[in-house]
Design a protein around this motif. Structure first.
Motif, PDB file in Angstrom:
ATOM      1  N   ASN A 237      60.173  64.580  72.440  1.00  0.00           N
ATOM      2  CA  ASN A 237      60.900  64.121  73.621  1.00  0.00           C
ATOM      3  C   ASN A 237      61.702  62.879  73.251  1.00  0.00           C
ATOM      4  O   ASN A 237      61.749  62.482  72.095  1.00  0.00           O
ATOM      5  CB  ASN A 237      59.928  63.851  74.786  1.00  0.00           C
ATOM      6  N   THR A 238      62.319  62.250  74.233  1.00  0.00           N
ATOM      7  CA  THR A 238      63.184  61.091  73.960  1.00  0.00           C
ATOM      8  C   THR A 238      62.415  59.888  73.426  1.00  0.00           C
ATOM      9  O   THR A 238      63.014  58.990  72.854  1.00  0.00           O
ATOM     10  CB  THR A 238      63.966  60.680  75.220  1.00  0.00           C
ATOM     11  N   THR A 239      61.100  59.877  73.580  1.00  0.00           N
ATOM     12  CA  THR A 239      60.292  58.779  73.054  1.00  0.00           C
ATOM     13  C   THR A 239      60.167  58.861  71.533  1.00  0.00           C
ATOM     14  O   THR A 239      60.138  57.842  70.855  1.00  0.00           O
ATOM     15  CB  THR A 239      58.882  58.805  73.679  1.00  0.00           C
ATOM     16  N   THR A 240      60.118  60.078  70.985  1.00  0.00           N
ATOM     17  CA  THR A 240      59.885  60.260  69.546  1.00  0.00           C
ATOM     18  C   THR A 240      61.105  60.760  68.774  1.00  0.00           C
ATOM     19  O   THR A 240      61.201  60.542  67.577  1.00  0.00           O
ATOM     20  CB  THR A 240      58.739  61.261  69.313  1.00  0.00           C
ATOM     21  N   ILE A 241      62.037  61.437  69.454  1.00  0.00           N
ATOM     22  CA  ILE A 241      63.186  62.053  68.770  1.00  0.00           C
ATOM     23  C   ILE A 241      64.438  61.195  68.935  1.00  0.00           C
ATOM     24  O   ILE A 241      64.850  60.890  70.041  1.00  0.00           O
ATOM     25  CB  ILE A 241      63.462  63.475  69.318  1.00  0.00           C
ATOM     26  N   GLU A 242      65.020  60.821  67.795  1.00  0.00           N
ATOM     27  CA  GLU A 242      66.276  60.064  67.782  1.00  0.00           C
ATOM     28  C   GLU A 242      67.451  60.999  68.036  1.00  0.00           C
ATOM     29  O   GLU A 242      68.328  60.715  68.838  1.00  0.00           O
ATOM     30  CB  GLU A 242      66.445  59.371  66.422  1.00  0.00           C
TER      31      GLU A 242
ATOM     32  N   ASP B  66      61.009  57.194  63.916  1.00  0.00           N
ATOM     33  CA  ASP B  66      60.336  56.474  62.826  1.00  0.00           C
ATOM     34  C   ASP B  66      60.966  56.758  61.459  1.00  0.00           C
ATOM     35  O   ASP B  66      60.467  56.324  60.432  1.00  0.00           O
ATOM     36  CB  ASP B  66      58.838  56.793  62.803  1.00  0.00           C
ATOM     37  N   GLY B  67      62.095  57.511  61.435  1.00  0.00           N
ATOM     38  CA  GLY B  67      62.804  57.777  60.189  1.00  0.00           C
ATOM     39  C   GLY B  67      62.458  59.109  59.543  1.00  0.00           C
ATOM     40  O   GLY B  67      63.120  59.525  58.601  1.00  0.00           O
ATOM     41  N   LYS B  68      61.431  59.784  60.014  1.00  0.00           N
ATOM     42  CA  LYS B  68      61.065  61.078  59.442  1.00  0.00           C
ATOM     43  C   LYS B  68      62.040  62.147  59.922  1.00  0.00           C
ATOM     44  O   LYS B  68      62.700  62.000  60.951  1.00  0.00           O
ATOM     45  CB  LYS B  68      59.627  61.433  59.812  1.00  0.00           C
TER      46      LYS B  68
ATOM     47  N   LEU C 187      72.053  64.971  61.603  1.00  0.00           N
ATOM     48  CA  LEU C 187      72.054  63.558  61.963  1.00  0.00           C
ATOM     49  C   LEU C 187      73.443  63.116  62.395  1.00  0.00           C
ATOM     50  O   LEU C 187      73.605  62.435  63.400  1.00  0.00           O
ATOM     51  CB  LEU C 187      71.578  62.719  60.780  1.00  0.00           C
ATOM     52  N   VAL C 188      74.452  63.534  61.643  1.00  0.00           N
ATOM     53  CA  VAL C 188      75.823  63.180  61.984  1.00  0.00           C
ATOM     54  C   VAL C 188      76.253  63.900  63.263  1.00  0.00           C
ATOM     55  O   VAL C 188      76.788  63.292  64.179  1.00  0.00           O
ATOM     56  CB  VAL C 188      76.779  63.529  60.816  1.00  0.00           C
ATOM     57  N   GLY C 189      75.996  65.213  63.333  1.00  0.00           N
ATOM     58  CA  GLY C 189      76.395  65.995  64.499  1.00  0.00           C
ATOM     59  C   GLY C 189      75.731  65.514  65.769  1.00  0.00           C
ATOM     60  O   GLY C 189      76.352  65.448  66.821  1.00  0.00           O
TER      61      GLY C 189
END
Length: 116
Positions: free
Chosen positions: A37-42, A95-97, A63-65
């Motif tokens: 969800n929006t808490t964990t997904i960038e 968290d960058g993963k 990531l770019v899209g």
């Protein structure tokens, strides 16, 4: 052919992806999971047939899209890129993963709803 409902590349490879009461998650242990969800997904991106050539470059494009199109563009892309109810989605966690997941229609819709 049915969706694997699993992480197929990146962090958490091999872990199950599911949903309970409309909340999608990645199972990380017997009683542990990461809610999607929006808490964990960038950001996230639906990987279409032309993106499947390389999972790694697909995640990079995701990531770019995701940054350029945002969730609305992803939803529109998801509707037009349907492939027998099987979706591959690149996820960028806060968290960058990063993970590439393959899910069915029901889980895909839950992810879109919870990450919008």
């Amino acid at each position: 052919m049915s969706a694997k409902n699993r992480v197929i590349a990146g962090d958490y490879t091999g872990n199950m992806v599911g949903q309970t009461f409309g909340q999608p998650y990645i199972s990380t242990g017997f009683t542990k999971s990461i809610n999607l969800n929006t808490t964990t997904i960038e950001s996230y991106e639906l990987i279409t047939d032309e993106h499947r050539k390389s999972a790694k470059s697909g995640i990079a494009r995701g990531l770019v899209g995701g940054a350029l199109l945002g969730p609305v563009g992803m939803l529109a892309g998801g509707i037009s890129a349907k492939n027998k109810g099987i979706y591959q989605i690149a996820l960028q966690f806060k968290d960058g993963k990063k993970s590439l997941i393959e899910v069915d229609d029901k889980i895909y819709k839950a992810i879109i709803k919870n990450c919008f």
